[in-house]
Enzyme design. Structure first.
Site, PDB file in Angstrom:
ATOM      1  N   HIS A  93     138.666   3.730  34.398  1.00  0.00           N
ATOM      2  CA  HIS A  93     138.371   4.859  33.380  1.00  0.00           C
ATOM      3  C   HIS A  93     138.771   6.077  34.116  1.00  0.00           C
ATOM      4  O   HIS A  93     138.681   6.562  35.189  1.00  0.00           O
ATOM      5  CB  HIS A  93     137.066   4.826  32.893  1.00  0.00           C
TER       6      HIS A  93
ATOM      7  N   GLU B 212     137.333   9.022  33.927  1.00  0.00           N
ATOM      8  CA  GLU B 212     136.342   9.971  34.444  1.00  0.00           C
ATOM      9  C   GLU B 212     136.163   9.593  35.973  1.00  0.00           C
ATOM     10  O   GLU B 212     136.054  10.361  36.913  1.00  0.00           O
ATOM     11  CB  GLU B 212     134.960   9.871  33.930  1.00  0.00           C
TER      12      GLU B 212
ATOM     13  N   CYS C 139     131.496   6.087  28.731  1.00  0.00           N
ATOM     14  CA  CYS C 139     130.848   4.825  28.643  1.00  0.00           C
ATOM     15  C   CYS C 139     129.745   4.821  29.117  1.00  0.00           C
ATOM     16  O   CYS C 139     129.560   5.545  30.433  1.00  0.00           O
ATOM     17  CB  CYS C 139     131.852   3.445  28.898  1.00  0.00           C
TER      18      CYS C 139
END
Length: 357
Positions: free
Chosen positions: A57, A59, A82
């Protein structure tokens, strides 16, 4: 939770712009962007988008790039981080470990595995959180939001028509390039069997450098079914193809072509069921390249979210009328879509319609 500032919105705008060209490359995961910014100097430290195929992801990638500089920084992310274990660890935990001081989120994630849990995890660790309800982030994640909220893809339809509203094959530069760009940003293309039989082409991206981003081609079989004599079904292109057919329809396909069966009537698959089965396959953004019959059916069923109408003075021989009920623009607007923008390119006009909130 603090208020969003004008400065925050500018960084979120930048994040959404950065991610947009990567739409269609992240599989069944949303195409999100993360920017890490030094808050005092407003200097960009690191940035990332969701990796090809959907993982890692953004991040995690941005934090890895920033290293120790992430401590005390502000993280701008287009979608709520998430907070669940899947094929990757929770991003919210990684943000806390990195020492990020403030997180500004474009839109909340309706995925039940996250749904506010990411925000709660950050706040419980003392991280300042801002939920911006940022329109460009919502537009970027329209497919993911529709997939999670309505259990179907975000559906974009396109037609190229002559000034007298007759369908034209998009061989002209403006229409062809726009279509290829939409194809590259979609997870799948839906084509009616009648259109496949009429054109009998490969339905692939022709724009140089983007051919590898040709998405899944999905043929919606009609009452006459489909067979391997069609180039899109039996021809070898190296691109993936699938067929959606009513439970009793006759289909003759190679083993490389997936056949998805849904309920229907008189050999025709139910449209809502067809979109639902695509959502189950992880399709979030669907481009519809259909003839007048399927276009009208989808509009009347309220299943088109965005419509791109290209009107051109090209000398290409026009085909059938785009609508049997009158001007195609009237049909579009009478079924819940409103005109959002118009662009002129030489003698061609691109008009976009969207579904009002």
């Amino acid at each position: 939770m603090t208020e969003v500032s004008a400065q925050d919105l500018r960084w979120l705008d930048a994040a959404a712009r950065y991610a947009t060209p990567f739409l269609g490359t992240t599989g069944d995961n949303p195409c999100a962007a993360a920017l890490i910014v030094e808050p005092r100097s407003q200097t960009l430290i690191a940035r990332a988008v969701t990796a090809r195929g959907g993982r890692p992801h953004p991040e995690a990638l941005a934090l890895e790039s920033a290293g120790l500089d992430a401590a005390g920084a502000t993280l701008y992310v287009t979608l709520e981080p998430c907070h669940h274990w899947g094929r990757t660890p929770p991003c919210a935990d990684a943000i806390v470990r990195a020492g990020v001081m403030r997180v500004v989120i474009g839109v909340a994630d309706p995925d039940p595995r996250t749904a506010a849990a990411g925000v709660e995890r950050l706040q419980s660790a003392g991280v300042e959180v801002v939920l911006a309800n940022h329109a460009p982030s919502a537009a970027l994640h329209a497919g993911h939001l529709r997939h999670r909220n309505k259990a179907r893809p975000f559906v974009t339809a396109m037609l190229v028509v002559s000034p007298d509203d007759r369908i034209i094959s998009p061989a002209i530069d403006t229409a062809r390039n726009w279509l290829d760009l939409q194809r590259s940003r979609s997870n799948a293309i839906l084509i009616g069997a009648a259109t496949v039989r009429h054109h009998n082409n490969q339905v692939a991206i022709a724009m140089p450098g983007l051919a590898a981003r040709t998405p899944l081609r999905v043929v919606l079989a009609g009452a006459d079914g489909v067979d391997r004599s069609l180039n899109l079904i039996g021809g070898f292109s190296g691109y993936r193809t699938a067929v959606i057919a009513e439970n009793t329809a006759v289909v003759d396909t190679p083993v490389s072509v997936e056949v998805m069966r849904v309920k229907g009537s008189r050999g025709r698959p139910d449209l809502a069921a067809s979109l639902a089965i695509l959502a189950q396959k992880g399709i979030q953004n669907l481009l519809v390249e259909s003839g007048p019959r399927l276009t009208t059916a989808l509009l009347q069923a309220g299943l088109i979210d965005c419509f791109g109408l290209i009107t051109t003075n090209s000398e290409t021989t026009p085909g059938p009328a785009a609508s049997s009920t009158g001007p195609i623009a009237d049909l579009i607007q009478s079924n819940g879509l409103v005109q959002t923008s118009t662009q002129s390119h030489g003698t061609d006009t691109l008009t976009f319609y969207g579904r009002s909130a």
